[in-house]
Motif scaffolding. Structure first.
Motif, mmCIF file in Angstrom:
data_model
loop_
_atom_site.group_PDB
_atom_site.id
_atom_site.type_symbol
_atom_site.label_atom_id
_atom_site.label_comp_id
_atom_site.label_asym_id
_atom_site.label_seq_id
_atom_site.Cartn_x
_atom_site.Cartn_y
_atom_site.Cartn_z
ATOM 1 N N HIS A 1 136.992 51.742 16.186
ATOM 2 C CA HIS A 1 137.537 53.222 16.386
ATOM 3 C C HIS A 1 138.535 53.393 15.059
ATOM 4 C CE1 HIS A 1 141.089 55.765 17.602
ATOM 5 N NE2 HIS A 1 140.120 56.539 17.790
ATOM 6 N N ASP A 2 139.431 52.214 14.652
ATOM 7 C CA ASP A 2 140.398 52.403 13.995
ATOM 8 C C ASP A 2 139.888 52.180 12.380
ATOM 9 O OD1 ASP A 2 142.185 52.578 16.113
ATOM 10 O OD2 ASP A 2 143.209 50.772 15.470
ATOM 11 N N TYR A 3 138.851 51.567 12.270
ATOM 12 C CA TYR A 3 138.177 51.275 10.734
ATOM 13 C C TYR A 3 136.590 51.618 11.036
ATOM 14 C CZ TYR A 3 142.673 49.045 10.439
ATOM 15 O OH TYR A 3 144.210 48.543 10.394
ATOM 16 N N PRO A 4 136.284 52.880 11.094
ATOM 17 C CA PRO A 4 134.990 53.163 11.061
ATOM 18 C C PRO A 4 134.178 52.915 9.858
ATOM 19 C CG PRO A 4 136.514 54.998 11.062
ATOM 20 C CD PRO A 4 137.297 54.135 11.274
ATOM 21 N N GLU A 5 134.938 52.977 8.539
ATOM 22 C CA GLU A 5 134.088 52.575 7.585
ATOM 23 C C GLU A 5 133.939 51.283 7.193
ATOM 24 O OE1 GLU A 5 138.246 51.833 6.790
ATOM 25 O OE2 GLU A 5 137.438 53.404 7.874
ATOM 26 N N ARG A 6 134.575 50.449 7.984
ATOM 27 C CA ARG A 6 134.402 49.124 7.863
ATOM 28 C C ARG A 6 133.599 48.368 8.774
ATOM 29 N NH1 ARG A 6 138.849 46.517 5.220
ATOM 30 N NH2 ARG A 6 137.481 44.681 4.762
#
Length: 284
Positions: free
Chosen positions: A113-118
């Motif tokens: 949720h917090d780091y969708p690009e990761r």
């Protein structure tokens, strides 16, 4: 490919974080593992060995567990997700797929949720949406509230059938093998992990998790009843649910069955829709 792990202890935010990487061949997105409460990274090694050797796997001990240092105050899940992202930076990883089991499944949800690009894909095993979960039996939850099973191996062996269910009910030797791999950091780290999840829930933002998600559940899980996994699969838009004929630790006890399901999911490349060009008008 070798199944050997490369161990490193790194310094982040004043904490020593113990990491283990099983190198792959670079053809697949690496897999980051978030382990269960009180569980040091060695406990997932049987599962990692069952995965394709082409897949690079990153495991670590969260603060207060195994070989990582115990912080003076507890982290919350958003803080632990941030620490995991910083660890990936330090180890020079960009995007990963994330797999979380039990307590680590909550952390994996937070990370996605917090780091969708990761986070390219998400695998959730024997976990729940937190505070709104349908709880296990009170006797099981009372035993989970104490780190005694990690600090006193004989007690862990005694209660394993009741708390883990599945294969642990049928094979007494499993609990002995499991206890032999436990590396406790003491009571404080365990209580800090419990504190990380106090009042936490993902129910109000699960619909925002856009990653393809594989939800795996045991049908005889005394800690996380199956209804919790059905709820996750229902609330996450791009999720599929697989039910395994086993208990809470199916990732280890049924590694040879579960690993191919996970590999198939990780290897799948979603095909883009083909938009056909408009047919040219017949020339007169």
């Amino acid at each position: 490919m070798s199944n050997a792990f490369i161990f490193r202890t790194i310094e982040l935010d004043g904490q020593r974080i113990r990491t283990a990487v099983r190198p792959g061949n670079g053809t697949l997105t690496p897999l980051l593992l978030f382990n269960g409460i009180g569980a040091n990274l060695e406990l997932v090694f049987p599962f990692v060995q069952a995965l394709s050797p082409d897949l690079e796997v990153i495991a670590f001990d969260v603060p207060g567990v195994g070989g990582s240092s115990t912080p003076s105050t507890p982290y919350r899940f958003p803080g632990l997700a941030k620490l995991a992202a910083r660890m990936l930076d330090y180890l020079d990883y960009g995007q990963v797929c994330a797999l979380g089991v039990s307590w680590g499944g909550a952390l994996a949800q937070q990370f996605a949720h917090d780091y969708p690009e990761r986070c390219k894909k998400l695998v959730l095993c024997a976990t729940s949406a937190g505070a709104v979960m349908i709880p296990g039996k009170p006797k099981v939850l009372m035993r989970m509230a104490s780190p005694r099973r990690y600090i006193q191996p004989s007690y862990g062996v005694h209660i394993a059938p009741d708390i883990y269910g599945g294969a642990f009910r049928r094979d007494p030797g499993l609990a002995m093998k499991h206890a032999a791999k436990v590396r406790s950091s003491g009571k404080v780290g365990y209580y800090w992990q419990l504190a990380a999840g106090l009042g936490w829930t993902s129910i109000h933002w699960l619909h925002k998790i856009k990653q393809p998600t594989l939800v795996l559940a045991g049908d005889d899980d005394p800690i996380i009843p199956l209804a919790n996994m059905r709820l996750l699969a229902w609330r996450i838009p791009n999720a599929e649910l697989h039910v395994i004929d086993d208990g809470h630790l199916f990732l280890v006890t049924r590694a040879e069955t579960v690993a191919p399901i996970i590999m198939k999911f990780l290897e799948e490349e979603r095909q883009r829709a083909i938009i056909h060009p408009r047919p040219q008008l017949a020339r007169s």
